[in-house]
Design an enzyme around this catalytic site. Structure first.
Site, PDB file in Angstrom:
ATOM      1  N   ASP A   8      38.784  31.629  87.104  1.00 63.48           N
ATOM      2  CA  ASP A   8      39.421  32.871  86.651  1.00 63.48           C
ATOM      3  C   ASP A   8      39.531  33.804  87.862  1.00 63.48           C
ATOM      4  O   ASP A   8      39.262  33.405  89.010  1.00 63.48           O
ATOM      5  CB  ASP A   8      38.666  33.482  85.457  1.00 63.48           C
ATOM      6  N   CYS A  65      33.741  30.970  87.728  1.00 63.84           N
ATOM      7  CA  CYS A  65      33.994  32.311  87.180  1.00 63.84           C
ATOM      8  C   CYS A  65      32.950  33.240  87.815  1.00 63.84           C
ATOM      9  O   CYS A  65      32.355  32.894  88.843  1.00 63.84           O
ATOM     10  CB  CYS A  65      33.971  32.322  85.658  1.00 63.84           C
ATOM     11  N   THR A  67      29.991  34.205  86.678  1.00 65.04           N
ATOM     12  CA  THR A  67      28.617  33.708  86.505  1.00 65.04           C
ATOM     13  C   THR A  67      28.511  32.193  86.407  1.00 65.04           C
ATOM     14  O   THR A  67      27.406  31.646  86.532  1.00 65.04           O
ATOM     15  CB  THR A  67      28.020  34.263  85.192  1.00 65.04           C
ATOM     16  N   HIS A  98      20.424  12.959  85.081  1.00 70.04           N
ATOM     17  CA  HIS A  98      19.916  12.867  83.711  1.00 70.04           C
ATOM     18  C   HIS A  98      20.957  13.160  82.639  1.00 70.04           C
ATOM     19  O   HIS A  98      20.870  12.606  81.545  1.00 70.04           O
ATOM     20  CB  HIS A  98      18.728  13.828  83.523  1.00 70.04           C
ATOM     21  N   HIS A 133      18.317   7.785  79.863  1.00 68.72           N
ATOM     22  CA  HIS A 133      19.222   8.944  79.848  1.00 68.72           C
ATOM     23  C   HIS A 133      20.563   8.599  79.196  1.00 68.72           C
ATOM     24  O   HIS A 133      21.219   9.472  78.636  1.00 68.72           O
ATOM     25  CB  HIS A 133      19.413   9.487  81.259  1.00 68.72           C
TER      26      HIS A 133
HETATM   27  C1  RB5 Z   1      35.063  38.206  84.333  1.00 69.21           C
HETATM   28  O1  RB5 Z   1      34.839  39.544  84.537  1.00 69.21           O
HETATM   29  C2  RB5 Z   1      33.760  37.501  83.955  1.00 69.21           C
HETATM   30  O2  RB5 Z   1      33.375  37.889  82.666  1.00 69.21           O
HETATM   31  C3  RB5 Z   1      33.930  35.999  84.041  1.00 69.21           C
HETATM   32  O3  RB5 Z   1      34.317  35.656  85.317  1.00 69.21           O
HETATM   33  C4  RB5 Z   1      32.692  35.167  83.768  1.00 69.21           C
HETATM   34  O4  RB5 Z   1      31.614  35.594  84.511  1.00 69.21           O
HETATM   35  C5  RB5 Z   1      32.383  34.944  82.352  1.00 69.21           C
HETATM   36  O5  RB5 Z   1      31.432  34.237  82.008  1.00 69.21           O
END
Ligand code: RB5
Length: 147
Positions: A8, A65, A67, A98, A133
């Site tokens: 993203d 993304c 996180t 695993h 596994h």
């Molecule tokens: C975008 O702001 C953020 O929410 C997205 O990149 C991600 O971290 C969502 O899990």
């Protein structure tokens, strides 16, 4: 090895970095976007990368993304996808050994570029151990039918 990659807006710059480094290593990359830092919705890219894998057009996937979490939650909704959000090398290795993970998700706001590349490269090189596994992965597949 064919690797599908997607991100993203939060992951765009890291996705471009990873793409270049993976291409330099000889991987064949399919980039599903996004292609700028304009705001987009991460599930759309999780779906595109997952689709390439379940249809046999890519061997593994990389999703980026902010996180790594949203991408992994979304990708794991797709039958046949085992997406692992990884922020350290142990998780990257074990998700292959695993869990036979087929997508690695990383967070551009969690780890640095070189760290992310190390996790991704390790993920792509690490084999699944099979054995006991395999039985557990089969049970994950059964959950897809029950769900
Ligand atoms: C975008 O702001 C953020 O929410 C997205 O990149 C991600 O971290 C969502 O899990």
């Amino acid at each position: 090895m064919r690797v599908a990659i997607g991100a993203d807006h939060a992951g765009y710059k890291l996705k471009e970095f990873l793409k270049k480094r993976l291409q330099d290593c000889g991987y064949s990359i399919v980039d599903v976007g996004t292609f700028s830092e304009d705001s987009v919705d991460y599930p759309d890219y999780a779906y595109e990368v997952s689709n390439l894998i379940v249809n046999g057009k890519a061997d593994f996937g990389v999703l980026v993304c902010g996180t790594g979490l949203g991408m992994s939650i979304a990708a794991n909704k797709i039958r046949g996808i085992r997406a692992a959000a990884c922020s350290n090398i142990f998780e990257s290795i074990m998700s292959r050994r695993h869990n036979d993970a087929n997508i690695i998700c990383v967070g551009s706001r969690v780890i640095g570029d070189e760290h992310a590349f190390l996790l991704v490269k390790t993920f792509l090189e690490e084999p699944f151990e099979g054995g006991r596994h395999q039985r557990r992965v089969e049970k994950i597949k059964q959950l897809e039918e029950k769900g």
